[in-house]
Enzyme design. Structure first.
Site, PDB file in Angstrom:
ATOM      1  N   THR A   1       1.528  -4.542   4.485  1.00 35.45           N
ATOM      2  CA  THR A   1       1.370  -4.793   5.922  1.00 35.45           C
ATOM      3  C   THR A   1       0.832  -6.178   6.254  1.00 35.45           C
ATOM      4  O   THR A   1       1.105  -6.700   7.332  1.00 35.45           O
ATOM      5  CB  THR A   1       0.444  -3.738   6.553  1.00 35.45           C
ATOM      6  OG1 THR A   1      -0.840  -3.780   5.912  1.00 35.45           O
ATOM      7  CG2 THR A   1       1.032  -2.343   6.416  1.00 35.45           C
ATOM      8  N   ASP A   2       0.071  -6.790   5.343  1.00 38.91           N
ATOM      9  CA  ASP A   2      -0.582  -8.055   5.688  1.00 38.91           C
ATOM     10  C   ASP A   2       0.416  -9.154   6.013  1.00 38.91           C
ATOM     11  O   ASP A   2       0.150  -9.999   6.877  1.00 38.91           O
ATOM     12  CB  ASP A   2      -1.496  -8.519   4.545  1.00 38.91           C
ATOM     13  CG  ASP A   2      -2.761  -7.677   4.441  1.00 38.91           C
ATOM     14  OD1 ASP A   2      -3.072  -6.958   5.418  1.00 38.91           O
ATOM     15  OD2 ASP A   2      -3.429  -7.731   3.397  1.00 38.91           O
TER      16      ASP A   2
ATOM     17  N   THR B   1       0.808  -1.217   0.000  1.00 42.95           N
ATOM     18  CA  THR B   1       0.000   0.000   0.000  1.00 42.95           C
ATOM     19  C   THR B   1       0.840   1.265   0.000  1.00 42.95           C
ATOM     20  O   THR B   1       0.490   2.248  -0.641  1.00 42.95           O
ATOM     21  CB  THR B   1      -0.933  -0.002   1.232  1.00 42.95           C
ATOM     22  OG1 THR B   1      -1.797  -1.138   1.157  1.00 42.95           O
ATOM     23  CG2 THR B   1      -1.780   1.258   1.290  1.00 42.95           C
TER      24      THR B   1
ATOM     25  N   ASP C   1       2.408  -8.060  -4.404  1.00 42.58           N
ATOM     26  CA  ASP C   1       1.273  -7.879  -3.497  1.00 42.58           C
ATOM     27  C   ASP C   1       1.576  -8.700  -2.253  1.00 42.58           C
ATOM     28  O   ASP C   1       1.928  -9.881  -2.344  1.00 42.58           O
ATOM     29  CB  ASP C   1      -0.021  -8.363  -4.162  1.00 42.58           C
ATOM     30  CG  ASP C   1      -1.243  -8.081  -3.312  1.00 42.58           C
ATOM     31  OD1 ASP C   1      -1.317  -8.631  -2.187  1.00 42.58           O
ATOM     32  OD2 ASP C   1      -2.119  -7.320  -3.746  1.00 42.58           O
ATOM     33  N   SER C   2       1.438  -8.096  -1.091  1.00 40.38           N
ATOM     34  CA  SER C   2       1.896  -8.776   0.128  1.00 40.38           C
ATOM     35  C   SER C   2       1.150 -10.082   0.380  1.00 40.38           C
ATOM     36  O   SER C   2       1.677 -10.985   1.035  1.00 40.38           O
ATOM     37  CB  SER C   2       1.785  -7.855   1.343  1.00 40.38           C
ATOM     38  OG  SER C   2       0.436  -7.578   1.652  1.00 40.38           O
ATOM     39  N   SER C   3      -0.068 -10.216  -0.140  1.00 42.63           N
ATOM     40  CA  SER C   3      -0.801 -11.467   0.051  1.00 42.63           C
ATOM     41  C   SER C   3      -0.201 -12.605  -0.769  1.00 42.63           C
ATOM     42  O   SER C   3      -0.506 -13.780  -0.545  1.00 42.63           O
ATOM     43  CB  SER C   3      -2.274 -11.289  -0.317  1.00 42.63           C
ATOM     44  OG  SER C   3      -2.409 -10.932  -1.681  1.00 42.63           O
TER      45      SER C   3
END
Length: 202
Positions: A89-90, A13, A57-59
């Site tokens: 952050t995830d 993000t 993407d952190s996911s």
């Protein structure tokens, strides 16, 4: 001589800005970091930026990405006094914890940070998180790093990486460390909790 910091943008993000035409969020070009964060130029810190390709993407972060990130830090270790990793952050706690075990006996800071609100949004928490993370990564006393370990800097607190969890997707103070004291607290000045900061073996 002023300290040198490498900022590694992995995705997340913090690196998103609204497209001026469509309004959709798109990745920010961190080669223009000083235009976006002019305050960084007043810190008297040498800053360079490396953007992972592709950004993640952190996911979707995987152990392969952890190894790639560790290799980037290893290959640039001698050139910089500290490292700031911008991450979603995830899964930030997972990546930072993995790096704390991959990078053995560190003598330099590796500071993870990110944001809950995109960098291009007026109320973003990313600016403060990034500037503080850079300051902590560059902090030295007696020629040695103040925080020579992998840590997470978020919303005015510095945590040991492998003692940190994300507890909220809505609050700006999204991280906490339930079983280890914070390493630093940021107010008018940065107060380091020195007895709890790890030191490298001789």
């Amino acid at each position: 001589m002023k300290p040198s910091i490498l900022i590694i943008y992995t995705g997340g993000t913090i690196g998103m800005k609204p497209d001026p035409t469509t309004g959709a969020l798109v990745p920010f070009d961190f080669s223009g970091i000083f235009e976006e964060f002019p305050t960084l130029q007043s810190l008297n810190i040498g800053i360079e930026v490396f953007t992972m390709d592709p950004v993640i993407d952190s996911s979707n972060v995987s152990p392969r990405n952890w190894l790639d990130l560790a290799a980037i830090i290893r290959d640039n270790y001698a050139r910089y006094d500290g490292f700031v990793v911008l991450h979603g952050t995830d899964t930030m706690s997972y990546t930072a914890s993995a790096l704390s075990f991959l990078l053995e006996n560190l003598a330099k800071p590796v500071v993870f940070t990110g944001s809950q609100i995109p960098i291009g949004v007026l109320r973003t928490d990313g600016r403060e998180n990034l500037i503080t993370a850079v300051e902590i990564a560059a902090a030295r006393e007696g020629g040695r790093a103040v925080v020579p370990e992998v840590c997470i800097c978020f919303q005015n607190k510095l945590f040991r990486a492998n003692r940190t969890t994300k507890h909220s997707a809505e609050q700006l103070n999204a991280f906490r460390s339930d079983n280890y004291p914070i390493l630093a607290e940021v107010g008018v000045s940065i107060h380091y909790n020195r007895p709890f900061i790890r030191r490298p073996a001789p």
